[in-house]
Scaffold this active site. Sequence first.
Site, PDB file in Angstrom:
ATOM      1  CD  GLU A 209      29.898  29.611  44.120  1.00 13.52           C
ATOM      2  OE1 GLU A 209      29.154  30.507  43.687  1.00 13.52           O
ATOM      3  OE2 GLU A 209      31.043  29.406  43.677  1.00 13.52           O
ATOM      4  CG  HIS A 248      32.072  31.005  40.631  1.00 10.29           C
ATOM      5  ND1 HIS A 248      31.165  31.346  41.608  1.00 10.29           N
ATOM      6  CD2 HIS A 248      32.305  32.124  39.926  1.00 10.29           C
ATOM      7  CE1 HIS A 248      30.870  32.636  41.498  1.00 10.29           C
ATOM      8  NE2 HIS A 248      31.549  33.124  40.475  1.00 10.29           N
TER       9      HIS A 248
END
Lengths: 291, 396
Positions: A209, A248
Amino acid sequence: MSVLVNANSRIIVQGFTGSEGTFHAGQMIEYGSNVVGGVTPGKGGQTHLDKPVFNSVKEAVEKAQANVSIIFVPPAFAADAIMEAADAGIGTIVCITEGIPTKDMIAVKKYLSDKNSVLVGPNCPGVMTAEVCKVGIMPGFIFKKGTIGIVSKSGTLTYEAVDQLTKVGLGQTTAIGIGGDPIIGTTTQQAVEMLMNDPETEGIVMIGEIGGSMEADAARWIKENGNKKPVVGFIAGQTAPKGRRMGHAGAIVGGKDDTAAAKMKIMAECGIHVVESPAEIGVTMIEALKK
Amino acid sequence: MNLHEYQSKEILKRYGVKIQEGIVADSPATALEAAKALTAQTGTKWYVVKAQIHAGGRGKGGGIKLAKGIDEILPIAEKIIGMTLVTPQTGAEGKKVHQVLIAEDVYYPGETPTKEYYVSVLLDRKTGQNVIVASQEGGMDIEEVAEHRPEAIIREYVNPAVGFQDFQARKLAFALGTEGQAFKEMVAFLKSLYRAYEDIDASLFEINPVLKTSDNKIIAVDAKVNLDDNALYRHKDLAELRDVREEDPLEVEAKASDLNYVKLDGNVGCMVNGAGLAMATMDIIKLSGGEPANFLDVGGGANAKTVEAGFRIILKDPNVKAILINIFGGIVRCDRVANGVVEAYKKIGDIKVPIIVRLQGTNAQEGAKIIDESGLKVFSAITLKDAAERVKEVLK
């Protein structure tokens, strides 16, 4: 073969008697993982889920020959729990806890640098060797024993990839959820290395990511080491704006090098089969294996 | 968590970092009082009126003005307080200014010329260490400096075992070209700065510019401090510095419901369990011809309550033309999520935009059946590919 966890893993659960620890330890036992007990300081000597509770990791190693630990303790105490496990000589430490302060993880990373322990996580779904051993919170039923290894920063996106693989007829060796925090134990590259060296693994899915440079580092390593096995890669967050944290703690675009586009470009240049859509992971692996 | 300049400076000062002194004000009248008090405190005759918003580039947008005398405070404060400030970092819609910092003039002439530097402290993710980044190119956009003159940027890594050492502070101060009294001041500045960074669990310090005054003091003229959200539990006093006026109202509301939501500018809303899958879902929306209206992670325990809260927040965004719910049921069961969707839909009532519900994992078929038989204007999908196709269809 497989990596990190297998039938010989003797697993303890740190934070065993808490609600998370209890639930997931039960699921792990049900899946067939060899949970040999748990640690809750002050509750040593009790029995929980028909397994012994120990006061310390050291005691669990001495009395139950534990060699793998999974950590469910709350963020304020998790760094301490990781270091305790390393001090006791646990080989594989999997930390599920989300929300550990960065300063604590800087200290943990330094502490582990001269220890023989491998840390996976924190803020991760754990490690799963299909149909053999689950040390984590991944749903067991989507996995099927096979030849594909998975490395991922994300939980549900790992499940998505595994499910697609299983549905196109590709089983898995081991799935490693490395976690989405800015400082994690096992990096993308280290996890890829383990799978490249695993004789049973024939293909690798690498899911990353935005934020940091781990995927780019792994991609360069893969190329430098001769692209021995096909790797299918996906980077989540192509549409994420700069400077905003996407769930996150580590998923934030800082500059021009850690965007999804920049990472995907480097990965493609290094011979990785990059998919734009996460719906294409399974079918792309089928194609990649044919080449 | 982001802080205002004046809050950041107050914290730095507590740790012995010298700052450009100032007093914050929320109206032109209090700005005038602040200016008088500041003169009494520092003797300054000129003032800098600085808009307090959570974005950089304020000067370029007209948010920082020099007042050459107390008479100029009122007209300037009147203009800045209440204005919508547009800077390269705010986006086109800009940010409303609620407060100004009345700061002392620190560029007064004297024995030596003034000089600006750049100093920041942040985490180097690759090495797992904090790093101090410094440059003589102060007052500039550091990313531009990094791109065109990378040799002008100095980095000093902090070994976590021993912390930031004096020799490292000296190394940086020498590399920045300071000498004499300014050198001593720079060493003290860097040491105090790093101590503050560690102590408050910061995730970023950016001091740009750091100024050497004409009388060789080293001070922070601007200060950007970000705090590690994960560590706020041990800094209750700092957590209280949060200014919700700087945040998107929908994000504030989502946070109160324990939802992880980021507002974006697109036309397709989404609700997902897990951050990685949520980002991936945004990407799917884009690939299907739409633009994501938000990031929304409902977390591991998606239930009727979280689904309802998520619906309500997404529906408050007038740009939303369709909603994609994407749940991978691992521990959470899809039939329960489906019931939650139906329940929330009925409770909210009259939802005008089409909804696509993609349920995969535990009890996915049962979940799809519940959606299909609900009689609501909700489309079900099981694979991610189906979901993408559905998004394409409803956007036609």
